[in-house]
Write a protein that holds these residues in place. Structure first.
Motif, PDB file in Angstrom:
ATOM      1  N   LEU A 100       0.865  -1.178   0.000  1.00  0.00           N
ATOM      2  CA  LEU A 100       0.000   0.000   0.000  1.00  0.00           C
ATOM      3  C   LEU A 100       0.900   1.225   0.000  1.00  0.00           C
ATOM      4  CD1 LEU A 100      -2.525  -1.166   2.745  1.00  0.00           C
ATOM      5  CD2 LEU A 100      -2.916  -1.158   0.282  1.00  0.00           C
ATOM      6  N   LYS A 101       0.723   2.095  -0.970  1.00  0.00           N
ATOM      7  CA  LYS A 101       1.621   3.239  -1.098  1.00  0.00           C
ATOM      8  C   LYS A 101       1.569   4.164   0.117  1.00  0.00           C
ATOM      9  CE  LYS A 101      -1.893   5.530  -3.938  1.00  0.00           C
ATOM     10  NZ  LYS A 101      -2.210   6.090  -5.266  1.00  0.00           N
ATOM     11  N   ASP A 102       0.447   4.179   0.823  1.00  0.00           N
ATOM     12  CA  ASP A 102       0.321   5.009   2.025  1.00  0.00           C
ATOM     13  C   ASP A 102       0.088   4.114   3.248  1.00  0.00           C
ATOM     14  OD1 ASP A 102      -2.146   4.136   1.252  1.00  0.00           O
ATOM     15  OD2 ASP A 102      -3.197   6.019   1.668  1.00  0.00           O
ATOM     16  N   ARG A 103       0.849   3.046   3.347  1.00  0.00           N
ATOM     17  CA  ARG A 103       0.632   2.046   4.375  1.00  0.00           C
ATOM     18  C   ARG A 103       0.688   2.609   5.783  1.00  0.00           C
ATOM     19  NH1 ARG A 103       5.174  -2.425   4.442  1.00  0.00           N
ATOM     20  NH2 ARG A 103       4.177  -2.816   6.440  1.00  0.00           N
ATOM     21  N   GLN A 104       1.405   3.741   5.975  1.00  0.00           N
ATOM     22  CA  GLN A 104       1.541   4.304   7.313  1.00  0.00           C
ATOM     23  C   GLN A 104       0.197   4.711   7.906  1.00  0.00           C
ATOM     24  OE1 GLN A 104       2.819   5.676   4.589  1.00  0.00           O
ATOM     25  NE2 GLN A 104       1.850   7.689   4.372  1.00  0.00           N
ATOM     26  N   ARG A 105      -0.776   5.013   7.070  1.00  0.00           N
ATOM     27  CA  ARG A 105      -2.079   5.405   7.613  1.00  0.00           C
ATOM     28  C   ARG A 105      -2.818   4.213   8.210  1.00  0.00           C
ATOM     29  NH1 ARG A 105      -7.185   5.607   4.519  1.00  0.00           N
ATOM     30  NH2 ARG A 105      -7.003   4.427   2.577  1.00  0.00           N
TER      31      ARG A 105
ATOM     32  N   HIS B 228      -4.491   9.255  18.672  1.00  0.00           N
ATOM     33  CA  HIS B 228      -4.675   7.821  18.840  1.00  0.00           C
ATOM     34  C   HIS B 228      -6.143   7.421  18.863  1.00  0.00           C
ATOM     35  CE1 HIS B 228      -3.740   3.765  20.279  1.00  0.00           C
ATOM     36  NE2 HIS B 228      -2.502   4.008  19.911  1.00  0.00           N
ATOM     37  N   ASP B 229      -6.970   8.138  19.612  1.00  0.00           N
ATOM     38  CA  ASP B 229      -8.384   7.780  19.747  1.00  0.00           C
ATOM     39  C   ASP B 229      -9.108   7.837  18.407  1.00  0.00           C
ATOM     40  OD1 ASP B 229      -8.048   7.407  22.467  1.00  0.00           O
ATOM     41  OD2 ASP B 229      -8.597   9.465  22.960  1.00  0.00           O
ATOM     42  N   ALA B 230      -8.863   8.910  17.648  1.00  0.00           N
ATOM     43  CA  ALA B 230      -9.518   9.055  16.350  1.00  0.00           C
ATOM     44  C   ALA B 230      -9.057   7.967  15.386  1.00  0.00           C
ATOM     45  CB  ALA B 230      -9.228  10.441  15.762  1.00  0.00           C
ATOM     46  N   TRP B 231      -7.765   7.616  15.445  1.00  0.00           N
ATOM     47  CA  TRP B 231      -7.249   6.572  14.563  1.00  0.00           C
ATOM     48  C   TRP B 231      -7.888   5.226  14.902  1.00  0.00           C
ATOM     49  CZ3 TRP B 231      -4.721   1.939  14.949  1.00  0.00           C
ATOM     50  CH2 TRP B 231      -4.162   1.430  13.769  1.00  0.00           C
ATOM     51  N   ASN B 232      -8.016   4.919  16.177  1.00  0.00           N
ATOM     52  CA  ASN B 232      -8.671   3.666  16.587  1.00  0.00           C
ATOM     53  C   ASN B 232     -10.059   3.547  15.986  1.00  0.00           C
ATOM     54  OD1 ASN B 232      -6.489   2.922  18.133  1.00  0.00           O
ATOM     55  ND2 ASN B 232      -7.386   3.525  20.081  1.00  0.00           N
ATOM     56  N   ASP B 233     -10.812   4.632  16.049  1.00  0.00           N
ATOM     57  CA  ASP B 233     -12.187   4.617  15.555  1.00  0.00           C
ATOM     58  C   ASP B 233     -12.258   4.309  14.065  1.00  0.00           C
ATOM     59  OD1 ASP B 233     -13.299   5.147  18.026  1.00  0.00           O
ATOM     60  OD2 ASP B 233     -13.313   7.321  17.738  1.00  0.00           O
ATOM     61  N   GLU B 234     -11.237   4.723  13.323  1.00  0.00           N
ATOM     62  CA  GLU B 234     -11.283   4.557  11.867  1.00  0.00           C
ATOM     63  C   GLU B 234     -10.603   3.288  11.375  1.00  0.00           C
ATOM     64  OE1 GLU B 234     -10.445   7.126   7.757  1.00  0.00           O
ATOM     65  OE2 GLU B 234      -9.962   7.972   9.727  1.00  0.00           O
TER      66      GLU B 234
END
Length: 443
Positions: free
Chosen positions: A259-264, A274-280
């Protein structure tokens, strides 16, 4: 008379204190206030902000976060106090456990575990009643009057959040819940439950969005009465779900993320997001199927992942064969694979490994972990075959940059490391191109 009055007074004080501690404590939530003897224990020093860091010696993430907590204490020393609360172990238990842990770390070349010079409350029996939890780290934020500002995850202990709390700003941190402490054990009963006891599910699969309070990992359970088998992956990243599917496939292909943007898709270091990332990006998945169909887990899992994340994220996992350089462990002289016996043991310090009376298969697993790098197209295969269970005493310096040196060491034990190009099966996680489908995997 004076002596009697004095002792009677002291006895009354002790009795009153004992009654205060014996009274039942109701769990507190955000917005409630800590009062009485509990607050007296916490408020020593008269700070504007307190962070209760509930931890245990078996929680490696707790120990790893200690330097961060110590740095916060130093940075905001005038206004903040970090209180390390261990509700599971006494000070003596902690010392014994850390001593054993550090012996293991020393053998394996790992950094020593240490408790920073922060105020501690070991063997706590009071604060856990006010803030019940199962998973640690478990952080409770209190203002200078004992008001509960947040009950949250350890990742949210950041300088930005501390500053916001000291400035009187509302804290936008996710509330940490422990569903097990509330009476719901997802690991035991599963994510999806029957709507009525008379209903007996025979087959289902499903996804659930990130749910705080369940922890993360995977679980399995066999219902011998109904002859069903359940597998659950809880609060897991998307790449990890695909990796698990690869591991469940009959051929167990290697796993590669393209994935070219695998870091996301990878867990962020910053607690502020962190909290927002968990939700997504965290999901749970569960399947229940007849016991006789357990062999189909990987195919069903991968098919579901592609259907769900193909539409939601535009990604897919595709099984294909690729030519790659392969290091192959083989047995040249089996008679050299020997042991003097004794208890099975292993140790590591930096790149130096030592095994005593250990099956060759286990050593090969370690070599694969150190040498294989699928991202760079390098694969390790164990082809010692009939000798795989033979125990051996072995000492190796394992350095992926010195393969010739490793080959020389292995030859002393009757082994060799060959380098060939082979066609390897790989599950590739990538963005969909509209031309490839895994629907035929189910046929």
């Amino acid at each position: 008379m004076y002596k009697c009055l004095r002792w009677c007074f002291l006895a009354a004080v002790v009795l009153a204190g004992a009654q205060a501690f014996a009274q039942p404590y109701q769990p507190l939530s955000v917005g409630d206030t800590v009062k009485g003897s509990a607050w007296e224990l916490i408020r020593v020093g008269g700070k504007q902000l307190y962070i209760l860091d509930f931890w245990s010696t078996w929680c490696t993430s707790c120990i790893k976060s200690f330097p961060k907590m110590e740095q916060l204490q130093k940075e905001f020393s005038k206004d903040l106090e970090v209180l390390l609360v261990n509700s599971y172990e006494t000070a003596e238990d902690i010392d014994k456990r850390l001593s054993k842990l550090n012996q293991f770390y020393d053998k394996n070349g790992l950094k020593q575990a240490a408790i920073p010079p922060l105020r501690r409350m070991d063997g706590d029996t009071l604060l856990k009643k006010l803030f019940p939890h199962v998973g640690v780290p478990h952080h409770v934020w209190l203002n200078g009057n004992g008001k509960v500002l947040a009950i949250t995850h350890g990742e949210n202990a950041t300088a930005a959040h501390v500053k916001a709390a000291l400035d009187g700003q509302a804290l936008s941190m996710a509330v940490k819940r422990d569903l097990k402490a509330e009476g719901y054990d997802a690991w035991e009963v599963g994510l999806f439950q029957s709507g009525h006891p008379a209903l007996k599910p025979a087959f289902f699969t499903g996804f659930i969005h990130y749910t705080p309070g369940m922890g993360s990992g995977n679980a399995e359970k066999t219902d011998t009465l109904n002859q069903t088998y359940r597998r659950s992956w809880i609060n897991t990243t998307i790449p990890s779900l695909y990796w698990s599917a690869a591991f469940q496939l009959p051929t167990k292909p290697r796993f590669l993320v393209e994935l070219k943007d695998r870091q996301r898709f990878e867990e962020p270091d910053s607690g502020g997001v962190h909290d927002a990332w968990n939700d997504e990006y965290l999901y749970s998945y569960e399947m229940l199927l007849p016991v006789e169909d357990k062999a189909l887990i990987g195919k069903i899992f991968l098919h579901d992942l592609n259907r769900f994340f193909g539409k939601k994220m535009g990604v897919e996992g595709v099984v294909e064969k690729r030519k790659m350089p392969v290091y192959i462990l083989v047995a040249r002289q089996p008679e050299k694979i020997t042991t003097k016996g004794g208890l099975r043991a292993s140790s590591r310090k930096d790149n130096q490994y030592s095994w005593v009376n250990t099956p060759l298969n286990r050593i090969a697993t370690t070599l694969r972990a150190r040498l294989e790098n699928i991202e760079q197209g390098i694969v390790f295969l164990n082809e010692v075959n009939a000798e795989s269970q033979r125990p051996v005493d072995m000492e190796l310096v394992v350095d992926g940059k010195d393969m010739q040196g490793l080959k020389k060491q292995l030859r002393k034990y009757g082994l060799d490391l060959l380098l060939e190009e082979r066609e390897i099966e790989v599950l590739v996680l990538r963005y969909k191109n509209g031309l490839i489908s895994n629907i035929d995997l189910l046929r």
